[in-house]
Design a protein around this motif. Structure first.
Motif, short mmCIF file in Angstrom:
data_model
loop_
_atom_site.label_atom_id
_atom_site.label_comp_id
_atom_site.label_asym_id
_atom_site.label_seq_id
_atom_site.Cartn_x
_atom_site.Cartn_y
_atom_site.Cartn_z
N LYS A 164 0.83 -1.21 0.00
CA LYS A 164 0.00 0.00 0.00
C LYS A 164 0.86 1.25 0.00
O LYS A 164 0.67 2.15 -0.83
N MET A 165 1.81 1.33 0.91
CA MET A 165 2.62 2.54 1.02
C MET A 165 3.53 2.71 -0.19
O MET A 165 3.78 3.84 -0.62
N GLY A 166 4.01 1.62 -0.76
CA GLY A 166 4.82 1.73 -1.98
C GLY A 166 4.02 2.32 -3.13
O GLY A 166 4.50 3.19 -3.86
N LEU A 167 2.78 1.88 -3.28
CA LEU A 167 1.93 2.40 -4.34
C LEU A 167 1.54 3.85 -4.08
O LEU A 167 1.49 4.67 -5.01
N ILE A 168 1.28 4.19 -2.84
CA ILE A 168 0.92 5.58 -2.50
C ILE A 168 2.11 6.50 -2.68
O ILE A 168 2.02 7.55 -3.34
#
Length: 171
Positions: A35-39
């Motif tokens: 999630k944080m990588g994509l965000i």
């Protein structure tokens, strides 16, 4: 084998996944890290607070990763709160035979009597940068909702009630 670990916030999903990684040496996919990588890479306009939308966004990707791992006879631990309760409908019986699911839930009594410990151990595996919105009331509501959904979808769950004990051997 694919192991899916889901549950309410602060129940120890990441801790259990880490213990399983150490015991079984299976690769681990943290949905929070995905999630944080994509965000952070601007692959999505969603934010870390868009839980329901994140489930809809992440699950199709994760679902196909799970299928690929099964087809390649690879083991994988998938951990996070972005696994939909109706996840089974996305897999045929052949795939389902290779997937083990567990949902971690804390009982009302456990939260009422151990909330200080829950907060104290929140950073045992990962550093939580902002934990201010995690209140006892929020924990009670979240755990009750997830328990209801597990029962509705006939999903296995581990109820943390008297004491906090996640024995990797029981999974």
């Amino acid at each position: 084998m694919i192991i899916l670990i889901s549950g309410a916030s602060h129940t120890g999903k990441t801790l259990l996944a880490q213990k399983m990684l150490e015991k079984y040496h299976f690769p681990l996919l943290s949905l929070d890290l995905l999630k944080m990588g994509l965000i952070r890479s601007k692959q999505t306009d969603l934010t870390a607070l868009d839980d329901d939308k994140l489930t809809d966004y992440l699950w199709p990707i994760v679902r196909e990763m799970i299928k690929t791992a099964i087809e390649n006879k690879q083991n994988l631990i998938v951990e996070g709160c972005y696994i939909p309760f109706a996840w089974r409908r996305d897999f045929s019986e052949d795939y389902l035979a290779e997937i083990k699911y567990i949902c971690l839930i804390m009982s009302r009594n456990y939260i009422l009597y151990h909330f200080a410990d829950i907060k104290k151990y929140a950073d045992v595996i990962e550093q939580r940068l902002d934990d201010g919105d995690f209140t006892q009331d929020a924990a009670l509501k979240d755990n009750e909702y997830i328990l209801q959904q597990c029962r509705k979808y006939d999903l296995p769950y581990h109820l943390i009630d008297e004491e906090y004990n996640l024995d990797v051997g029981e999974f």
